[in-house]
Design a protein around this motif. Structure first.
Motif, PDB file in Angstrom:
ATOM      1  N   MET A 122     -41.818  -6.890 -13.868  1.00 51.68           N
ATOM      2  CA  MET A 122     -41.226  -6.374 -12.638  1.00 51.68           C
ATOM      3  C   MET A 122     -40.514  -7.475 -11.871  1.00 51.68           C
ATOM      4  O   MET A 122     -40.911  -8.646 -11.923  1.00 51.68           O
ATOM      5  N   VAL A 123     -39.472  -7.073 -11.143  1.00 46.57           N
ATOM      6  CA  VAL A 123     -38.712  -8.015 -10.309  1.00 46.57           C
ATOM      7  C   VAL A 123     -38.598  -7.409  -8.911  1.00 46.57           C
ATOM      8  O   VAL A 123     -37.632  -6.705  -8.593  1.00 46.57           O
ATOM      9  N   PRO A 124     -39.608  -7.637  -8.056  1.00 47.75           N
ATOM     10  CA  PRO A 124     -39.570  -7.095  -6.691  1.00 47.75           C
ATOM     11  C   PRO A 124     -38.689  -7.969  -5.787  1.00 47.75           C
ATOM     12  O   PRO A 124     -38.905  -9.177  -5.653  1.00 47.75           O
ATOM     13  N   LEU A 125     -37.688  -7.371  -5.160  1.00 49.69           N
ATOM     14  CA  LEU A 125     -36.812  -8.087  -4.241  1.00 49.69           C
ATOM     15  C   LEU A 125     -36.870  -7.426  -2.866  1.00 49.69           C
ATOM     16  O   LEU A 125     -37.103  -6.216  -2.755  1.00 49.69           O
ATOM     17  N   ARG A 126     -36.634  -8.224  -1.829  1.00 52.10           N
ATOM     18  CA  ARG A 126     -36.519  -7.666  -0.482  1.00 52.10           C
ATOM     19  C   ARG A 126     -35.070  -7.217  -0.296  1.00 52.10           C
ATOM     20  O   ARG A 126     -34.145  -8.028  -0.374  1.00 52.10           O
ATOM     21  N   VAL A 127     -34.901  -5.927  -0.072  1.00 53.82           N
ATOM     22  CA  VAL A 127     -33.563  -5.338   0.014  1.00 53.82           C
ATOM     23  C   VAL A 127     -33.321  -4.839   1.437  1.00 53.82           C
ATOM     24  O   VAL A 127     -34.174  -4.173   2.027  1.00 53.82           O
ATOM     25  N   ARG A 128     -32.146  -5.176   1.997  1.00 54.09           N
ATOM     26  CA  ARG A 128     -31.765  -4.721   3.336  1.00 54.09           C
ATOM     27  C   ARG A 128     -30.420  -4.003   3.273  1.00 54.09           C
ATOM     28  O   ARG A 128     -29.532  -4.408   2.525  1.00 54.09           O
ATOM     29  N   ARG A 129     -30.292  -2.968   4.101  1.00 59.01           N
ATOM     30  CA  ARG A 129     -29.014  -2.250   4.201  1.00 59.01           C
ATOM     31  C   ARG A 129     -28.022  -3.076   4.991  1.00 59.01           C
ATOM     32  O   ARG A 129     -28.372  -3.788   5.940  1.00 59.01           O
TER      33      ARG A 129
END
Length: 541
Positions: A532-539
């Motif tokens: 898995m590659v969890p990233l913090r994503v923002r709009r």
């Protein structure tokens, strides 16, 4: 007339039969080895560290085999001999001219080794493009080429964007209640994008994975990355180049391969049956007949110049499902990872894309109008090729030219080497793509700028004759048929995601990334279970 007693007739016991087989195999192996020794150039190479496995065990246990290949090239020359299992060896080519010669003759002089054929048959069935050589390979390839022409791929661009926007919509919904961003496991989403895209673009079938539908084939694909090979399977792989039949022995890994074969076979049969019926009913038009599945159905016709058997048609569908699913999803995941580690590069790419306003890049802009997007994509393909190496067996004696002379084990300086029939030849593609000798002191770094500046790529790297001086898509008659499809999809999806969201590593820029060894190497967070590659994503507004 004398009568021979039954007691005097020699009885061949099972142990004797086994001994005869072993001795016969050993004699044949010795004769072949002696012939190769007499006909081939005596190359330098690293010493054998293990009598049973040679250096194969060292390579399989290394976290970065590409660094070992590069070190050996520095120590022993750009072409060297590498000890393998049971006293055998293979020749490793790191010389640009030698590699170009090898690729130009791949499929005829250099053919698929027995182990690769067995693995291909297990995974894809007999008659696949990956497991074939010579005229068969040429026929299969020629039948599919129209589906990957520039004109054909141009018409598929809207499908690439559709998949990207489905992902955007799902993420927007998730982020509505999280203005500061949310942790999203991006690798799974890139898998969904790739599966749905190859389904619609290649086979006029929507797997619906981006809409949350379950797809058996995706589940089996993903299980490869999380499954840990047993110690027994590790030993089997080390000995399999000498005894290819070993990979057919029952074990968890083989069963997983067979399950994937069955899953891809089931969906392929279903799609073929539906398309045949539509053709009979006159539903399929001219455009559909030039799609991948349309061309395969056409090749099924007994009167076709490029006729394929039903087994071959099914095998090609599995090849395209495998390649379309795995390779692009891996490249997209690596791109998001590298851009998360390099925020300046992410901002620069976003700035270039924002100049287009709210409109998506056209086909012409995707191919030649966005230099930094092109640079990011090719830097990912350089650093993280989905296929890291290639091996072929010499079907005939050959002489391979070199761009620079090397010194043989006897001290002779030569500008070409002789290889004997039966020699295994390897190209460490990842190592060549990252070679300090070819790409400079920053070869291991993610540096898209090298593709933008006129002098960003050294003259030495330009000697590599693959696509954009990379070996990622191989070269010659076996060059990747879908490279245009893959690059266009990569660029289209990345352009939408980078314009719409910002990406950061969940645990900060110093997060260590590892590689999971599935069907193809995939990125994962070091020390964590699963792939898995969890990233913090923002709009972005």
């Amino acid at each position: 007339m004398s009568v021979i007693s039954a007691k005097t007739v020699p009885v061949l016991r099972p142990v004797h039969a086994v001994a005869i087989v072993v001795v016969s195999w050993a004699l044949v192996a010795i004769v072949r080895r002696v012939r190769r020794h007499l006909k081939a150039t005596n190359l330098n190479g690293p010493p054998r560290q293990n009598l049973l496995f040679g250096l194969q065990k060292v390579l399989t246990q290394s976290k970065d085999p590409s660094a070992l290949y590069e070190q050996w090239a520095q120590d022993y020359g750009s072409v060297y001999r590498l000890p393998t299992a049971l006293g055998n060896s293979r020749v490793v080519l790191c010389d640009p001219k030698a590699i170009a010669h090898f690729y130009a003759r791949a499929s005829f002089t250099y053919v698929v080794p027995p182990l690769n054929k067995v693995l291909s048959d297990i995974l894809l069935g007999k008659g696949s493009l990956m497991g074939s050589d010579g005229e068969v390979h040429r026929r299969l390839r020629k039948s599919l080429t129209p589906a990957f022409s520039i004109a054909a791929i141009r018409k598929l661009t809207s499908i690439f964007y559709d998949s990207a926007y489905k992902t955007k919509a799902a993420w927007d919904l998730k982020l509505e209640s999280n203005p500061d961003g949310a942790i999203i496991e991006v690798q799974q989403w890139m898998n969904h994008i790739s599966l749905d895209t190859i389904g619609i673009a290649g086979f006029s079938h929507d797997f619906g994975s981006l809409d949350g539908k379950h797809a058996d084939v995706a589940e089996v694909f993903d299980s490869f990355s999380s499954a840990k090979p047993s110690p027994l399977f590790g030993v089997i792989l080390l000995l399999a180049p000498v005894f290819p039949w070993l990979v057919k022995l029952p074990n968890p890994r083989t069963r997983l391969v067979q399950k994937l074969n069955a899953s891809m076979g089931a969906i392929s049969n279903q799609l073929l049956a539906r398309t045949r019926k539509e053709k009979e009913e006159g539903v399929i038009g001219t455009h559909e007949e030039k799609s991948i599945i349309g061309l395969l159905i056409k090749a099924e016709n007994a009167g076709s110049e490029l006729h394929m058997s039903q087994e071959e048609v099914l095998a090609q569908m599995k090849v395209l499902l495998l390649a379309g699913y795995e390779t692009t999803s891996i490249s997209l995941t690596w791109a998001l990872l590298e851009l998360s580690r390099d925020q300046a590069a992410q901002d620069k790419l976003r700035e270039e894309l924002m100049q287009l306003g709210r409109t998506d890049p056209t086909w012409d802009q995707l191919t030649s109008g966005l230099p930094y997007l092109d640079a990011v994509v090719h830097e990912i393909l350089r650093l993280h090729p989905p296929i890291t190496g290639m091996s072929r067996l010499a079907a005939d004696d050959d002489v391979i030219p070199l761009s620079e002379p090397i010194q043989t084990a006897s001290g002779q300086v030569v500008d070409r080497i002789s290889v004997a029939k039966g020699t295994l030849i390897s190209i460490p593609m990842l190592s060549i793509n990252r070679s300090l000798a070819l790409w400079g002191s920053d070869a291991k770094d993610f540096k898209p700028e090298r593709w933008v500046h006129e002098d960003g790529i050294s003259e030495k790297a330009k000697e590599i004759q693959g696509h954009r001086h990379l070996l990622t898509f191989i070269d010659g008659p076996r060059t990747c048929l879908g490279k245009g499809f893959a690059v266009a999809e990569f660029k289209a999806v990345l352009s939408v995601l980078i314009r719409s969201f910002s990406f950061e590593l969940r645990d900060g820029p110093e997060t260590k990334v590892d590689t999971a060894r599935g069907l193809f190497p995939r990125p994962k967070i070091e020390g964590e279970d699963g792939c898995m590659v969890p990233l913090r994503v923002r709009r972005l507004d």
